[in-house]
Design a protein around this motif. Structure first.
Motif, PDB file in Angstrom:
ATOM      1  N   ASN A  64       0.876  -1.439  -0.100  1.00  0.00           N
ATOM      2  CA  ASN A  64       0.025   0.143   0.121  1.00  0.00           C
ATOM      3  C   ASN A  64       0.922   1.567  -0.048  1.00  0.00           C
ATOM      4  OD1 ASN A  64      -3.053  -1.193  -0.214  1.00  0.00           O
ATOM      5  ND2 ASN A  64      -2.208  -1.711   2.377  1.00  0.00           N
ATOM      6  N   PRO A  65       0.318   1.857  -1.071  1.00  0.00           N
ATOM      7  CA  PRO A  65      -1.441   2.460  -1.158  1.00  0.00           C
ATOM      8  C   PRO A  65      -1.320   1.523  -2.544  1.00  0.00           C
ATOM      9  CG  PRO A  65       0.268   4.587  -1.278  1.00  0.00           C
ATOM     10  CD  PRO A  65       1.157   3.747  -0.376  1.00  0.00           C
TER      11      PRO A  65
ATOM     12  N   SER B 243      -4.890   6.899  -5.093  1.00  0.00           N
ATOM     13  CA  SER B 243      -4.069   6.172  -4.657  1.00  0.00           C
ATOM     14  C   SER B 243      -5.500   5.129  -3.482  1.00  0.00           C
ATOM     15  CB  SER B 243      -3.164   5.610  -3.758  1.00  0.00           C
ATOM     16  OG  SER B 243      -1.663   6.214  -4.311  1.00  0.00           O
TER      17      SER B 243
ATOM     18  N   THR C 175      -6.172   1.772  -0.393  1.00  0.00           N
ATOM     19  CA  THR C 175      -5.153   0.663   0.321  1.00  0.00           C
ATOM     20  C   THR C 175      -6.166  -0.164   0.532  1.00  0.00           C
ATOM     21  OG1 THR C 175      -6.140   1.765   1.908  1.00  0.00           O
ATOM     22  CG2 THR C 175      -4.016   2.749   0.998  1.00  0.00           C
TER      23      THR C 175
ATOM     24  N   SER D  74      -6.692  -4.133   2.256  1.00  0.00           N
ATOM     25  CA  SER D  74      -6.199  -5.276   3.657  1.00  0.00           C
ATOM     26  C   SER D  74      -6.959  -6.272   3.549  1.00  0.00           C
ATOM     27  CB  SER D  74      -7.248  -4.235   5.533  1.00  0.00           C
ATOM     28  OG  SER D  74      -8.541  -4.548   4.745  1.00  0.00           O
TER      29      SER D  74
END
Length: 259
Positions: A123-124, A137, A139, A141
């Motif tokens: 990330n990002p 951008s 991110t 998870s």
């Protein structure tokens, strides 16, 4: 002696035919699936609003062109019709044409990600959208339980709900909310669920289906990269072994004749 020489020659056409048959039946590489975003979304069955925006901005043509010339592939997050009903009223209409293009490009990652490779992504992740401040951008998870992947923009957090297509060089994932870049929409535009009456009216206007769960066509099964290469290698291996068998048979017949 001439008679003895004729015997192995009589078997030669039969042995050569066996070798040719082995080459014919050897499995070759499977043809690549059609990389057509419009067809993938139409098969999903609940992406009417997204398809309209993609056609109006001609983003589908851009994606098709990139897929033909990209070594890294592409990943596309596809908001379903329900996702657009969660936007604040008038959000799309308030965007000029160039902003609508950037909003759609914000759903495109400039490389192919399977669900597994998201786990090792750094990330990002840059998208294909950009503005005065540079590239936009997101991110990601990951989790070992459902949902496996969650995408965050700073304005909304969106889990991947299903895989519509995942075969290198193209992956398409269904999401239940529109990814909103903070550079364009900001925290003041955070998505909020409409009132029940508004949701019902929006559903009648946009034709939102009753189910938010995207149908997964057969193409949605992720296939390992290089599987076609492995199949081709297996086919060549089969042909080589059959050739060895044929040559061995000829040598064995010659030994019998010599004896």
């Amino acid at each position: 002696m001439a008679c003895h020489t004729v015997v192995p020659l009589l078997f030669l056409p039969f042995l050569l035919a066996m070798a040719a048959t082995a080459v014919d039946i050897a499995p070759g590489p499977s043809p690549p699936p059609e990389l057509n975003l419009t067809s993938i979304l139409e098969n999903g069955g609940q992406y009417t609003t997204l398809l309209r925006l993609l056609n109006a901005t001609r983003i589908t043509e851009q994606i098709t062109s990139q897929l033909k010339n990209s070594y890294d592939g592409l990943t596309f997050f596809a908001p379903n019709d329900s996702a657009f009903t969660k936007l604040r009223a008038g959000t799309l209409n308030a965007l000029i044409d160039q902003e609508q293009i950037q909003l759609l490009l914000y759903h495109v990652l400039p490389r192919y990600y399977s669900l597994a490779t998201f786990q090792t992504a750094s990330n990002p992740l840059h998208t294909e959208a950009s503005g005065p401040g540079g590239m936009y951008s997101v991110t990601v998870s990951t989790s070992t339980t459902s949902p496996l992947v969650n995408v965050s923009t700073g304005v909304v957090d969106v889990p991947i709900s299903s895989t519509l297509f995942a075969h290198f060089p193209f992956a398409v994932y269904s999401i239940d909310s529109v990814l909103q870049p903070p550079q364009m929409l900001g925290s003041s535009h955070k998505a909020s669920a409409p009132a029940p009456g508004q949701a019902a009216a929006a559903g009648r206007q946009k034709g939102v289906p009753k189910s938010d769960v995207a149908a997964e066509p057969s193409e949605a099964v992720e296939e390992p990269e290089g599987s076609s290469t492995n199949a081709a290698a297996a086919g060549r291996g089969t042909a080589v072994w059959m050739t060895v068998i044929v040559l061995g048979g000829i040598a064995f017949l010659n030994l019998l004749v010599s004896a």
